[in-house]
Design an enzyme around this catalytic site. Sequence first.
Site, PDB file in Angstrom:
ATOM      1  CB  ILE A  32      -0.952  -0.023   1.223  1.00  9.80           C
ATOM      2  CG1 ILE A  32      -2.159   0.878   1.018  1.00  9.80           C
ATOM      3  CG2 ILE A  32      -0.222   0.330   2.509  1.00  9.80           C
ATOM      4  CD1 ILE A  32      -3.245   0.682   2.081  1.00  9.80           C
ATOM      5  CG  HIS A  99       5.248  -9.330   5.510  1.00 16.72           C
ATOM      6  ND1 HIS A  99       4.973  -9.289   6.860  1.00 16.72           N
ATOM      7  CD2 HIS A  99       5.886  -8.165   5.211  1.00 16.72           C
ATOM      8  CE1 HIS A  99       5.416  -8.139   7.356  1.00 16.72           C
ATOM      9  NE2 HIS A  99       5.975  -7.446   6.378  1.00 16.72           N
TER      10      HIS A  99
HETATM   11  P1  5GP Z   1       6.835  -4.599   7.552  1.00 17.98           P
HETATM   12  O1  5GP Z   1       7.132  -3.192   7.989  1.00 17.98           O
HETATM   13  O2  5GP Z   1       6.060  -5.365   8.606  1.00 17.98           O
HETATM   14  O3  5GP Z   1       8.033  -5.368   7.061  1.00 17.98           O
HETATM   15  O4  5GP Z   1       5.924  -4.491   6.273  1.00 17.98           O
HETATM   16  C1  5GP Z   1       4.569  -4.230   6.344  1.00 17.98           C
HETATM   17  C2  5GP Z   1       4.201  -3.678   4.991  1.00 17.98           C
HETATM   18  O5  5GP Z   1       2.797  -3.777   4.850  1.00 17.98           O
HETATM   19  C3  5GP Z   1       4.544  -2.197   4.807  1.00 17.98           C
HETATM   20  O6  5GP Z   1       5.414  -2.064   3.689  1.00 17.98           O
HETATM   21  C4  5GP Z   1       3.205  -1.526   4.585  1.00 17.98           C
HETATM   22  O7  5GP Z   1       3.259  -0.496   3.628  1.00 17.98           O
HETATM   23  C5  5GP Z   1       2.323  -2.666   4.131  1.00 17.98           C
HETATM   24  N1  5GP Z   1       0.940  -2.527   4.481  1.00 17.98           N
HETATM   25  C6  5GP Z   1       0.431  -2.115   5.684  1.00 17.98           C
HETATM   26  N2  5GP Z   1      -0.908  -2.126   5.652  1.00 17.98           N
HETATM   27  C7  5GP Z   1      -1.261  -2.549   4.408  1.00 17.98           C
HETATM   28  C8  5GP Z   1      -2.525  -2.762   3.774  1.00 17.98           C
HETATM   29  O8  5GP Z   1      -3.597  -2.570   4.329  1.00 17.98           O
HETATM   30  N3  5GP Z   1      -2.498  -3.200   2.479  1.00 17.98           N
HETATM   31  C9  5GP Z   1      -1.332  -3.436   1.815  1.00 17.98           C
HETATM   32  N4  5GP Z   1      -1.423  -3.854   0.546  1.00 17.98           N
HETATM   33  N5  5GP Z   1      -0.119  -3.242   2.385  1.00 17.98           N
HETATM   34  C10 5GP Z   1      -0.100  -2.816   3.663  1.00 17.98           C
END
Ligand code: 5GP
Length: 112
Positions: A32, A99
């Site tokens: 997103i 992820h």
């Molecule tokens: P992290 O910081 O946990 O490695 O990555 C989480 C990722 O999820 C971030 O890059 C963030 O932009 C993405 N993200 C958070 N909420 C959403 C959402 O509702 N939809 C999508 N498609 N991505 C999301």
Amino acid sequence: MRGPRDDCLFCTLVRDADHVHTADGFVAIADINPQAPVHLLVLPERHVDTFRDVGEFPPDEAKRMLEFVAATAAHAGLTDYRVVVNVGPGGGQTVFHLHWHILGGRPMGETL
Ligand code: 5GP
Ligand code: ZN
């Protein structure tokens, strides 16, 4: 432990989001808040909190997850790209469902 968690954003997105690529047990979605022209997230259906617990995947599923990361990048037209897993808050993890980030579409080499 193995089923989807109602309070988990990515368990919800595995079921409901627009998937750019799918395989048995895995989906890929567009991030997103993209940090590159192509920024995809590979989500396993199996809820595992963090890469630290990657051993919770059966061996065949872990192998197929890695293959799906590579297949998703190829499906997006990428040959050169970066794969990132943030582990724990100090590692930048904000969603606690394991992820894989796939980043590409620009030179990715300048920074770690
Ligand atoms: P992290 O910081 O946990 O490695 O990555 C989480 C990722 O999820 C971030 O890059 C963030 O932009 C993405 N993200 C958070 N909420 C959403 C959402 O509702 N939809 C999508 N498609 N991505 C999301
Ligand atoms: Zn989850």
